[in-house]
Scaffold this active site. Sequence first.
Site, PDB file in Angstrom:
ATOM      1  N   GLU A 153       0.832  -1.208   0.000  1.00 26.67           N
ATOM      2  CA  GLU A 153       0.000   0.000   0.000  1.00 26.67           C
ATOM      3  C   GLU A 153       0.865   1.257   0.000  1.00 26.67           C
ATOM      4  OE1 GLU A 153      -2.333  -1.436   3.272  1.00 26.67           O
ATOM      5  OE2 GLU A 153      -0.996  -0.463   4.692  1.00 26.67           O
ATOM      6  N   PRO A 154       1.526   1.496  -1.117  1.00 31.86           N
ATOM      7  CA  PRO A 154       2.404   2.669  -1.209  1.00 31.86           C
ATOM      8  C   PRO A 154       1.626   3.960  -1.436  1.00 31.86           C
ATOM      9  CG  PRO A 154       2.431   1.458  -3.285  1.00 31.86           C
ATOM     10  CD  PRO A 154       1.502   0.712  -2.366  1.00 31.86           C
ATOM     11  N   GLY A 155       2.096   5.017  -0.771  1.00 33.45           N
ATOM     12  CA  GLY A 155       1.579   6.348  -1.051  1.00 33.45           C
ATOM     13  C   GLY A 155       2.685   7.127  -1.745  1.00 33.45           C
ATOM     14  N   ARG A 177       5.405  19.937   5.264  1.00 39.84           N
ATOM     15  CA  ARG A 177       6.380  18.880   5.576  1.00 39.84           C
ATOM     16  C   ARG A 177       7.726  19.397   6.086  1.00 39.84           C
ATOM     17  NH1 ARG A 177       8.089  15.414   2.041  1.00 39.84           N
ATOM     18  NH2 ARG A 177       7.789  13.551   3.290  1.00 39.84           N
ATOM     19  N   TYR A 184       8.165  17.836   9.835  1.00 35.92           N
ATOM     20  CA  TYR A 184       9.191  16.843  10.142  1.00 35.92           C
ATOM     21  C   TYR A 184      10.491  17.018   9.379  1.00 35.92           C
ATOM     22  CZ  TYR A 184       5.796  14.349   7.056  1.00 35.92           C
ATOM     23  OH  TYR A 184       4.871  13.997   6.103  1.00 35.92           O
ATOM     24  N   CYS A 192       2.301  34.190   9.499  1.00 33.79           N
ATOM     25  CA  CYS A 192       2.815  34.982  10.611  1.00 33.79           C
ATOM     26  C   CYS A 192       3.261  34.091  11.760  1.00 33.79           C
ATOM     27  CB  CYS A 192       1.786  36.011  11.025  1.00 33.79           C
ATOM     28  SG  CYS A 192       1.631  37.237   9.719  1.00 33.79           S
ATOM     29  N   GLU A 193       4.250  33.313  11.463  1.00 33.74           N
ATOM     30  CA  GLU A 193       4.915  32.394  12.369  1.00 33.74           C
ATOM     31  C   GLU A 193       6.107  31.941  11.542  1.00 33.74           C
ATOM     32  OE1 GLU A 193       2.866  28.802  14.362  1.00 33.74           O
ATOM     33  OE2 GLU A 193       1.295  30.266  13.987  1.00 33.74           O
ATOM     34  N   TYR A 224       1.663  13.915   0.614  1.00 34.81           N
ATOM     35  CA  TYR A 224       1.541  14.619   1.902  1.00 34.81           C
ATOM     36  C   TYR A 224       1.798  16.117   1.771  1.00 34.81           C
ATOM     37  CZ  TYR A 224       1.796   9.751   3.124  1.00 34.81           C
ATOM     38  OH  TYR A 224       1.571   8.402   3.144  1.00 34.81           O
TER      39      TYR A 224
HETATM   40  C1  LIG Z   1       0.338   6.159   5.413  1.00 29.93           C
HETATM   41  C2  LIG Z   1       0.174   4.720   5.207  1.00 29.93           C
HETATM   42  C3  LIG Z   1       0.714   4.096   4.073  1.00 29.93           C
HETATM   43  C4  LIG Z   1       1.530   4.823   3.027  1.00 29.93           C
HETATM   44  O1  LIG Z   1       2.806   5.141   3.457  1.00 29.93           O
HETATM   45  P1  LIG Z   1       3.865   5.793   2.428  1.00 29.93           P
HETATM   46  O2  LIG Z   1       5.072   6.026   3.239  1.00 29.93           O
HETATM   47  O3  LIG Z   1       3.287   7.048   1.891  1.00 29.93           O
HETATM   48  O4  LIG Z   1       4.072   4.827   1.325  1.00 29.93           O
HETATM   49  C5  LIG Z   1       0.472   2.753   3.928  1.00 29.93           C
HETATM   50  N1  LIG Z   1      -0.254   2.056   4.825  1.00 29.93           N
HETATM   51  C6  LIG Z   1      -0.787   2.621   5.921  1.00 29.93           C
HETATM   52  C7  LIG Z   1      -1.581   1.802   6.859  1.00 29.93           C
HETATM   53  C8  LIG Z   1      -0.579   3.964   6.156  1.00 29.93           C
HETATM   54  O5  LIG Z   1      -1.103   4.520   7.255  1.00 29.93           O
END
Ligand SMILES: *Cc1c(COP(=O)(O)O)cnc(C)c1O
Length: 408
Positions: free
Chosen positions: A259-261, A298, A302, A328-329, A356
Amino acid sequence: METNQLLELSEQFGSPLYVYDAEKIQSQYHRLEKAFSKVSTLRINYAVKALSNISVLKLLKQLGSGLDTVSIQEVQLGLMAGYLPEKIIYTPNGVSMEEIEEVAALGVQINIDNLSILEQFGAKHPTTPVCIRINPHVMAGGNSNISVGHIDSKFGISIHQMPHLLRIVENTGMHINGIHMHTGSDILDIEVFLYAAEILFDTALHFKDLEFLDFGSGFKVPYKKDDIQTNVEELGKKLSKRFNSFCNEYGRDLTLCFEPGKFLVSEAGYFLAKVNVVKQTTSTVFASIDSGFNHLIRPMLYGSYHHIENISNIKGKERFYSVVGYICETDTFAGNRRIPEITEGDILCFRNAGAYCFSMASNYNSRTRPAEVLWYEGKGHLIRERETFDDIIRKQVVMDFDTAPVTV
Ligand SMILES: *Cc1c(COP(=O)(O)O)cnc(C)c1O
């Protein structure tokens, strides 16, 4: 994408602006698919929270992707984008039983990460298949904010609670159809990942009717030239081999899920902002842009690095700048950064702005959020209109204090 294309888009759609390159999203998807071509069934569930524009979801759907969601609203976005419920997995944390039941009723795969909800859900819905999220307690990733598999993490059911978990499953007679882990972001050491995978395999042997194993995400993408990144090809080779041997041992072919984001959308994104003011102080030169952490948080949240180019003056002589926002920070995007000479009115381009970035944007300082454009087949398509003042005020309820209260 080419610099001149980005510059033209900023002229056409205004500033600040998010641009996403569809081709990059497609090529990353295919790269992952190819790396795991040796497993019988691979499923890539895009993590919606990284970038949740419906048109981006539709683009990924076309590629055959499923979705990983963390809220009922993300599920609703996915359904609206045309995903079948069975192509969506829901992996919430600390969410109410009511929301989980509501999502389950939609036919979406539920992934449960605590024993309390598991017991309640199993007792009420013993026939609904459920995936369980385990915490393998493997320290992965470099940043404690985004490292979620370690001992103190709030995510997942600890593998040390296995006996309790098995008792719940037996007592309720519920059907566990998947095992999941998501150890955190930025996995650089493939051996560490494979070690965590072994824990998942061990866990899986306790369950007879599994359909899939979900290895979460954590693919590190490069932020700079020659930056380290997850070697997806090597991971694919090693994990596929081990996965296939596990399926043999298990006695059935299972689906391997990721499950890549970030991996799919980070590098596809560009954030374009205009320089309002160049301010020379005794110690540095500030370049203030028409944006702030309300649009891209971001670096402040972090400390993430975003490469910044001056696309109005690519070949200019490099100087040192602090690129800051208008909030304004303190909102410093980059301190002491070498950038080709900046003149007021120039357009700066932030790289890795796909994941993100817009999805974490807010209306802080009562500012409107930027427009989003998808660069698809050589053309920019507006996929989110720039907000207006109406969007800021829409949900506000205006009280009337003009009528003086009557005092007796
Ligand atoms: C955020 C999240 C991801 C995606 O993470 P990436 O670092 O963006 O690939 C996958 N699985 C779960 C459960 C998440 O909370």
